[in-house]
Write a protein that holds these residues in place. Structure first.
Motif, PDB file in Angstrom:
ATOM      1  N   UNK A  35       0.831  -1.214   0.000  1.00 48.17           N
ATOM      2  CA  UNK A  35       0.000   0.000   0.000  1.00 48.17           C
ATOM      3  C   UNK A  35       0.865   1.263   0.000  1.00 48.17           C
ATOM      4  N   UNK A  36       1.918   1.234  -0.814  1.00 50.87           N
ATOM      5  CA  UNK A  36       2.808   2.377  -0.964  1.00 50.87           C
ATOM      6  C   UNK A  36       2.788   2.819  -2.425  1.00 50.87           C
ATOM      7  N   UNK A  37       2.447   4.081  -2.661  1.00 50.81           N
ATOM      8  CA  UNK A  37       2.375   4.610  -4.020  1.00 50.81           C
ATOM      9  C   UNK A  37       3.629   5.429  -4.308  1.00 50.81           C
ATOM     10  N   UNK A  38       4.341   5.039  -5.347  1.00 54.90           N
ATOM     11  CA  UNK A  38       5.553   5.742  -5.767  1.00 54.90           C
ATOM     12  C   UNK A  38       5.475   5.943  -7.277  1.00 54.90           C
ATOM     13  N   UNK A  39       5.882   7.100  -7.750  1.00 53.46           N
ATOM     14  CA  UNK A  39       5.823   7.381  -9.180  1.00 53.46           C
ATOM     15  C   UNK A  39       6.705   6.386  -9.938  1.00 53.46           C
ATOM     16  N   UNK A  40       6.131   5.716 -10.951  1.00 57.09           N
ATOM     17  CA  UNK A  40       6.913   4.698 -11.678  1.00 57.09           C
ATOM     18  C   UNK A  40       7.942   5.317 -12.623  1.00 57.09           C
ATOM     19  N   UNK A  41       9.184   5.071 -12.345  1.00 62.98           N
ATOM     20  CA  UNK A  41      10.273   5.523 -13.211  1.00 62.98           C
ATOM     21  C   UNK A  41      11.476   4.611 -12.987  1.00 62.98           C
ATOM     22  N   UNK A  42      12.363   4.548 -13.958  1.00 65.06           N
ATOM     23  CA  UNK A  42      13.570   3.723 -13.811  1.00 65.06           C
ATOM     24  C   UNK A  42      14.437   4.245 -12.660  1.00 65.06           C
ATOM     25  N   UNK A  43      14.460   5.553 -12.502  1.00 64.77           N
ATOM     26  CA  UNK A  43      15.254   6.155 -11.425  1.00 64.77           C
ATOM     27  C   UNK A  43      14.718   5.733 -10.066  1.00 64.77           C
ATOM     28  N   UNK A  44      13.409   5.794  -9.880  1.00 63.40           N
ATOM     29  CA  UNK A  44      12.816   5.391  -8.600  1.00 63.40           C
ATOM     30  C   UNK A  44      12.963   3.888  -8.368  1.00 63.40           C
ATOM     31  N   UNK A  45      12.913   3.105  -9.446  1.00 60.66           N
ATOM     32  CA  UNK A  45      13.111   1.662  -9.310  1.00 60.66           C
ATOM     33  C   UNK A  45      14.497   1.358  -8.763  1.00 60.66           C
ATOM     34  N   UNK A  46      15.506   2.010  -9.296  1.00 63.48           N
ATOM     35  CA  UNK A  46      16.875   1.798  -8.824  1.00 63.48           C
ATOM     36  C   UNK A  46      17.029   2.268  -7.380  1.00 63.48           C
ATOM     37  N   UNK A  47      16.379   3.365  -7.031  1.00 61.95           N
ATOM     38  CA  UNK A  47      16.441   3.849  -5.647  1.00 61.95           C
ATOM     39  C   UNK A  47      15.809   2.848  -4.686  1.00 61.95           C
ATOM     40  N   UNK A  48      14.698   2.268  -5.083  1.00 60.70           N
ATOM     41  CA  UNK A  48      14.042   1.262  -4.235  1.00 60.70           C
ATOM     42  C   UNK A  48      14.929   0.028  -4.057  1.00 60.70           C
ATOM     43  N   UNK A  49      15.568  -0.383  -5.125  1.00 62.29           N
ATOM     44  CA  UNK A  49      16.470  -1.543  -5.045  1.00 62.29           C
ATOM     45  C   UNK A  49      17.649  -1.270  -4.105  1.00 62.29           C
ATOM     46  N   UNK A  50      18.096  -0.016  -4.072  1.00 61.72           N
ATOM     47  CA  UNK A  50      19.247   0.355  -3.242  1.00 61.72           C
ATOM     48  C   UNK A  50      18.838   0.899  -1.870  1.00 61.72           C
TER      49      UNK A  50
END
Length: 457
Positions: A35-50
């Motif tokens: 239940x967490x909304x985050x704007x979908x982008x490659x940059x945010x994906x990498x931040x989530x992974x790290x």
């Protein structure tokens, strides 16, 4: 003579074919699970992974969901074919061998994606599509892999990437099995539930026909379940009430997670490198400890064919090797699921039976009675109250129906009339059943003009 102490390892693959996931879909999963909304982008994906975005203590869990292994899917058949080539090579199989020198074994639990209207993950739709692909591979292979059944209950909106809980509300359930019997001469002895979801209706469904069920993923630490919205408060495949030992059990009639007096056996399979109920070194150590104490243990691993199975096998074998060195008097064996269940059941209950055999006897319509069949058990005993009846009409429709019971527990009848289906409307008849050790027997008949039938080999 010292009894052999053995751990059976059963690598179960939920065999669902390719799975595509867009960038937006990855963020949709984060929303569904946490239940967490985050704007979908490659940059945010990498931040989530790290773990570079503050998420109120859920950074590690979300990073694990987005790990490379869990998100680099086999998104088309070419990628699956490449993986299959690697893991079916002799070098790969023999590299990962058991204590007897036997190669790694996979168990392919095949799913049919049918009846869906929405398919954003590009699932392979159609009867037998996935089953035929893997059956063809296994027929050419010299390895002793198992071929079994996997099922996803239908979602309310017929979405191929969703899995609900109701078998009653899944109209394709019986259709799938009818077609497997009649068109592929196949009936499953071992089952895995989609998303590890079972409920009272599926408990009773399985209890009628399928003796072995390797869906339990109970663990002693349930914190992961409580952190994920899709498993919280008993949702989805929450098995927290089930046994956590590496064995098999008969479920309770009213609660499949509790031990009881039902016929079938439920085994335990933990996920591999996953966010929920993931196998680890301690769990494998526990399996060897149980085998050292009781003489046996059955360990299931749960994977998917849309992930890199070779990578998972390398990880699993390293766990097994480390545990094996600690318990040198305990052997370990890679096994097909049916054999592992049957051998374990025989150790627990001292079962000795002859494999099931039955025959279908056909009676033409007369002035005194309808056309009918009689199913007569010639050897062994049917698991459950009745065999599974599959009917195919001349218009290519498939039906299952109940049989009529006789005074004998080894004889059933079925009459063809307007309250069932007239014989002249039928193209094929199939009957399938297991016995309590998973020995499958299938009989099929071709219906001709003038109510004549011929046995299908």
């Amino acid at each position: 003579m010292t009894k052999k102490k053995i751990v059976y390892f059963v690598h179960c693959v939920d065999t669902e074919g390719p799975l595509y996931e867009s960038l937006n879909a990855k963020f949709e999963r984060i929303k569904d699970i946490f239940n967490i909304s985050i704007f979908p982008s490659k940059k945010n994906l990498e931040k989530l992974k790290k773990k570079q975005i503050s998420l109120e203590g859920r950074e590690d869990k979300i990073a694990s969901v987005l790990s490379s292994h869990l998100t680099n899917y086999n998104s088309n058949w070419s990628k699956i074919k490449e993986m299959i080539k690697r893991i079916f090579s002799e070098n790969f199989r023999k590299k990962y061998h058991d204590a007897y020198g036997n190669p790694w074994i996979f168990n392919w639990f095949c799913l049919d994606h049918v009846g869906y209207k929405v398919n954003p993950r590009r699932r392979e739709l159609g009867h037998h599509k996935i089953f035929d692909y893997y059956k063809n591979i296994l027929q050419k292979s010299k390895f002793q892999d198992g071929l079994y059944w996997h099922f996803h209950p239908m979602s309310v909106y017929n979405e191929a990437h969703r899995c609900a809980t109701s078998y009653v509300n899944s109209p394709e359930l019986y259709n799938i099995l009818c077609r497997k019997i009649i068109e592929r001469n196949f009936f499953p002895s071992v089952f895995r539930a989609g998303f590890q979801v079972e409920r009272p209706d599926s408990n009773l469904f399985l209890e009628q026909w399928i003796p072995f069920d390797i869906t339990n993923m109970s663990t002693k630490n349930n914190r992961d379940l409580d952190l994920s919205l899709d498993f919280k408060l008993g949702r989805s495949g929450d098995w927290r009430r089930a046994p956590t030992e590496w064995s098999i059990y008969h479920p309770n009639h009213d609660d499949y997670q509790q031990k009881g007096n039902c016929r079938r056996w439920i085994g335990r399979a933990l996920n591999v490198m996953n966010r929920i109920a993931s196998v680890n070194q301690k769990e494998i150590d526990n399996a060897f400890k149980e085998a050292n104490k009781k003489g046996f243990a059955l360990v299931g691993f749960a994977s998917h064919d849309f992930r890199d199975l070779g990578y998972e096998v390398k990880y699993l074998h390293s766990l097994i090797s480390k545990s094996s060195k600690k318990f040198k008097n305990v052997k370990f064996k890679f096994s097909d699921a049916k054999t592992a269940f049957a051998e374990t059941a025989k150790k627990i209950e001292k079962i000795k039976i002859k494999p099931l055999k039955f025959r279908i006897k056909y009676f033409k319509q007369t002035k005194k009675d309808f056309a009918r069949i009689q199913i007569i058990v010639k050897q062994g005993e049917v698991f459950g109250p009745q065999p599974f009846l599959a009917l195919k009409t001349k218009k290519n429709r498939f039906f299952n129906d109940n049989l009529d019971f006789s005074n004998s527990k080894k004889i059933w009848n079925y009459a063809f009339h307007n309250d069932t289906i007239p014989i002249e409307h039928l193209d094929k008849i199939g009957v399938a059943a297991n016995d309590k050790l998973g020995n499958v027997h299938i009989e099929r008949l071709q219906v001709y003009k003038k109510n004549k039938v011929k046995r299908i080999a």
